[in-house]
Design a protein around this motif. Structure first.
Motif, PDB file in Angstrom:
ATOM      1  N   UNK A  65      -6.244   7.628  15.290  1.00 33.82           N
ATOM      2  CA  UNK A  65      -5.128   7.279  14.416  1.00 33.82           C
ATOM      3  C   UNK A  65      -4.642   8.478  13.625  1.00 33.82           C
ATOM      4  N   UNK A  66      -3.371   8.421  13.261  1.00 37.51           N
ATOM      5  CA  UNK A  66      -2.749   9.410  12.381  1.00 37.51           C
ATOM      6  C   UNK A  66      -2.628   8.805  10.991  1.00 37.51           C
ATOM      7  N   UNK A  67      -2.973   9.575   9.971  1.00 32.15           N
ATOM      8  CA  UNK A  67      -2.845   9.104   8.593  1.00 32.15           C
ATOM      9  C   UNK A  67      -1.415   9.354   8.112  1.00 32.15           C
ATOM     10  N   UNK A  68      -0.724   8.273   7.718  1.00 35.53           N
ATOM     11  CA  UNK A  68       0.649   8.384   7.237  1.00 35.53           C
ATOM     12  C   UNK A  68       0.683   8.662   5.741  1.00 35.53           C
ATOM     13  N   UNK A  69      -0.160   7.963   4.987  1.00 33.85           N
ATOM     14  CA  UNK A  69      -0.179   8.166   3.544  1.00 33.85           C
ATOM     15  C   UNK A  69      -1.183   7.248   2.879  1.00 33.85           C
ATOM     16  N   UNK A  91      -3.171  -8.507  -2.892  1.00 26.24           N
ATOM     17  CA  UNK A  91      -2.140  -9.430  -2.400  1.00 26.24           C
ATOM     18  C   UNK A  91      -1.195  -8.772  -1.400  1.00 26.24           C
ATOM     19  N   UNK A  92      -0.789  -9.538  -0.409  1.00 24.69           N
ATOM     20  CA  UNK A  92       0.052  -9.016   0.675  1.00 24.69           C
ATOM     21  C   UNK A  92       1.390  -8.498   0.169  1.00 24.69           C
ATOM     22  N   UNK A  93       1.957  -9.130  -0.860  1.00 22.44           N
ATOM     23  CA  UNK A  93       3.245  -8.655  -1.381  1.00 22.44           C
ATOM     24  C   UNK A  93       3.125  -7.267  -1.985  1.00 22.44           C
ATOM     25  N   UNK A  94       2.037  -7.012  -2.709  1.00 22.67           N
ATOM     26  CA  UNK A  94       1.811  -5.676  -3.249  1.00 22.67           C
ATOM     27  C   UNK A  94       1.631  -4.666  -2.129  1.00 22.67           C
ATOM     28  N   UNK A  95       0.873  -5.045  -1.100  1.00 21.80           N
ATOM     29  CA  UNK A  95       0.650  -4.166   0.047  1.00 21.80           C
ATOM     30  C   UNK A  95       1.976  -3.820   0.712  1.00 21.80           C
ATOM     31  N   UNK A  96       2.841  -4.823   0.874  1.00 22.85           N
ATOM     32  CA  UNK A  96       4.135  -4.602   1.523  1.00 22.85           C
ATOM     33  C   UNK A  96       4.983  -3.607   0.738  1.00 22.85           C
ATOM     34  N   UNK A  97       4.995  -3.722  -0.587  1.00 27.29           N
ATOM     35  CA  UNK A  97       5.757  -2.777  -1.416  1.00 27.29           C
ATOM     36  C   UNK A  97       5.243  -1.352  -1.249  1.00 27.29           C
ATOM     37  N   UNK A  98       3.919  -1.208  -1.229  1.00 26.72           N
ATOM     38  CA  UNK A  98       3.316   0.119  -1.101  1.00 26.72           C
ATOM     39  C   UNK A  98       3.571   0.712   0.281  1.00 26.72           C
ATOM     40  N   UNK A  99       3.418  -0.110   1.309  1.00 19.36           N
ATOM     41  CA  UNK A  99       3.589   0.365   2.685  1.00 19.36           C
ATOM     42  C   UNK A  99       5.014   0.851   2.918  1.00 19.36           C
ATOM     43  N   UNK A 100       5.991   0.120   2.398  1.00 18.09           N
ATOM     44  CA  UNK A 100       7.388   0.535   2.608  1.00 18.09           C
ATOM     45  C   UNK A 100       7.639   1.910   2.004  1.00 18.09           C
ATOM     46  N   UNK A 101       6.993   2.213   0.866  1.00 19.49           N
ATOM     47  CA  UNK A 101       7.140   3.533   0.253  1.00 19.49           C
ATOM     48  C   UNK A 101       6.417   4.610   1.062  1.00 19.49           C
ATOM     49  N   UNK A 102       5.234   4.276   1.567  1.00 21.85           N
ATOM     50  CA  UNK A 102       4.494   5.243   2.380  1.00 21.85           C
ATOM     51  C   UNK A 102       5.244   5.576   3.665  1.00 21.85           C
ATOM     52  N   UNK A 103       5.884   4.587   4.250  1.00 24.47           N
ATOM     53  CA  UNK A 103       6.658   4.826   5.479  1.00 24.47           C
ATOM     54  C   UNK A 103       7.875   5.694   5.181  1.00 24.47           C
ATOM     55  N   UNK A 104       8.550   5.408   4.072  1.00 26.46           N
ATOM     56  CA  UNK A 104       9.789   6.125   3.750  1.00 26.46           C
ATOM     57  C   UNK A 104       9.536   7.525   3.206  1.00 26.46           C
ATOM     58  N   UNK A 115       6.089   8.955   2.645  1.00 23.56           N
ATOM     59  CA  UNK A 115       4.771   9.531   2.895  1.00 23.56           C
ATOM     60  C   UNK A 115       3.876   9.488   1.675  1.00 23.56           C
ATOM     61  N   UNK A 116       4.368   8.895   0.600  1.00 23.02           N
ATOM     62  CA  UNK A 116       3.635   8.756  -0.648  1.00 23.02           C
ATOM     63  C   UNK A 116       4.212   7.582  -1.422  1.00 23.02           C
TER      64      UNK A 116
END
Length: 450
Positions: free
Chosen positions: A129-133, A246-259, A261-262
């Motif tokens: 795997x590659x680490x995105x953030x 919680x999944x909603x918190x995870x979703x908020x964080x993931x969208x920022x990491x994707x956009x 990288x942090x």
């Protein structure tokens, strides 16, 4: 360990037996009078391929300051620190959240310091795997793999969860391979545990053990409601108290990491405390849930939205909140620039305001609290050879340890620091009580963080 019927099956079976003749069986039947008993198996057959094993390899680097006597013995060119490297391996779990792009969520502590991350899929494939953030404050990490025929979990609205809802935890405990346990939501909005900087956990009694970290907590529809993160385990094993992000918190964080990288953390710009019975009585309120605002930072998102000291924030985007810690965690996982509707109580009247979150920077109270909980309420700013305290909120943790406006943090224990990055790194590597070396006017003193 004895096999037990799932809670759902037990409840339905009990109701069935009340209205049907008793049937003597040596084992639990597959059907009663031709009616098949409920089972989680069909849901799990669709869900478990989305939960993966995460194996990591890396090297721990530890630094130990050499005593002055040794440095004197070895001469003036002797190194200040002794560096030791120790290889390590670790196991955890992860959840595929996007099958087409190969995105996998896990815990930061599962992959922290890893040089190599290997994903074990349900069908036996192993893929690097590659680490995105990552986001250490919430213990979330985003990985990516290149593979076909992946299965992803659909996210549920974790804000809709209630105490008593059924849960299923899926992960790879103790490296045994994929394991499924069931239970219920025991509590919501758990915080103050000292596990992470931003805490707003789902508590569940579904068995979670070492190696389950990063695995999925799902509902009976097979939808992701949380990422399993931590347990209360005095004896080292499951005692029926586990925590998930919680999944909603995870979703908020993931969208920022994707956009980016942090994580570009959102900031409201208030300091405060939980609304308790004493405060509620003093303000004549009939509620004891919410976040009491002690202070509003000038020119902050809260200030621009019209929030005032003495307000009680009781909801975010029409979802009730129980505490100031829950408010802090939810705001802190939303991205800078996010528009947030806040429900407040002022002078006994309910109001709604809209705030556009600022971005956490090196000069925000939120950033101070993320560095260490006892620094919350202080405004930090990098200066030459240190970190200056430019503001201290009255009644805040930072004020309680004796920090004053104008102080400059120049060291941790016996190590000097030059900026906020070094301050954060030193505090992260320290355990137990630590001493801040403070320059105040022309004098030096130490303040202890516990």
């Amino acid at each position: 360990m004895k096999t037990k019927l799932s809670l759902v099956s037990a409840a339905v079976l009990s109701a069935t037996l009340l209205v049907m003749p008793a049937v003597s069986q040596a084992a639990i039947p597959l059907a009663v009078d031709g009616q098949q008993l409920p089972s989680l198996a069909p849901m799990l057959e669709k869900t478990t391929p989305a939960v993966v094993a995460v194996a990591v390899e890396g090297t721990h680097v530890s630094k130990q300051r050499l005593p002055d006597a040794f440095r004197y013995f070895f001469g003036p060119n002797a190194p200040r620190e002794q560096v030791q490297e120790r290889p390590f391996k670790g196991l955890g779990s992860g959840v595929i959240i996007d099958a087409s792009k190969g995105y996998i969520v896990t815990n930061n502590h599962v992959i922290e310091g890893a040089d190599k991350i290997l994903i074990g899929l349900h069908d036996g494939r192993e893929i690097e795997a590659k680490l995105i953030g990552t986001d250490a404050e919430t213990d979330i990490a985003l990985l990516q793999i290149k593979a076909k025929n992946l299965t992803a979990l659909k996210r549920a609205d974790s804000d809709e969860l209630r105490v008593g809802d059924f849960t299923v935890a899926i992960g790879n405990p103790f490296g045994l391979g994929q394991t499924v346990t069931s239970g219920i939501v025991s509590a919501m909005g758990r915080s103050g545990l000292g596990i992470e900087m931003l805490e707003n956990f789902i508590q569940t009694d579904a068995a979670i053990n070492s190696g389950n970290s990063g695995g999925a907590l799902v509902n009976l529809n097979g939808e992701l409601i949380g990422i399993n993160t931590a347990i209360v385990a005095p004896g080292g094993g499951n005692v029926g108290i586990g925590f998930a992000i919680p999944a909603n918190m995870v979703s908020n964080l993931v969208s920022q990491l994707i956009e980016h990288g942090e994580v570009r953390r959102g900031v409201l710009g208030v300091s405060g405390r939980d609304l308790d019975n004493e405060l509620a009585q003093g303000f004549g309120l009939d509620t004891q849930h919410g976040g009491f605002v002690n202070e509003v930072m000038p020119d902050s998102a809260a200030d621009k939205a019209g929030i005032k000291a003495g307000d009680i924030i009781v909801s975010i985007n029409d979802k009730p909140i129980k505490s100031f810690q829950e408010l802090r965690a939810k705001i802190g996982t939303m991205g800078a620039g996010a528009k947030v509707k806040l429900g407040i109580i002022r002078d006994g009247d309910k109001k709604a305001v809209t705030a556009v979150l600022g971005e956490a920077s090196q000069t925000t109270e939120a950033a101070a609290g993320a560095v260490h909980p006892m620094l919350a309420g202080a405004t930090l700013e990098n200066v030459d050879k240190g970190v200056a305290i430019t503001e201290v909120a009255q009644g805040s943790p930072a004020a309680s340890i004796g920090l004053l406006k104008g102080d400059v943090i120049v060291g941790i224990n016996r190590n000097n620091i030059e900026d906020l990055k070094e301050l954060k790194a030193e505090l992260k590597d320290s355990h137990g009580a630590v001493a801040l070396k403070i320059r105040r006017d022309n004098n030096y003193l130490y303040l202890v963080l516990r």
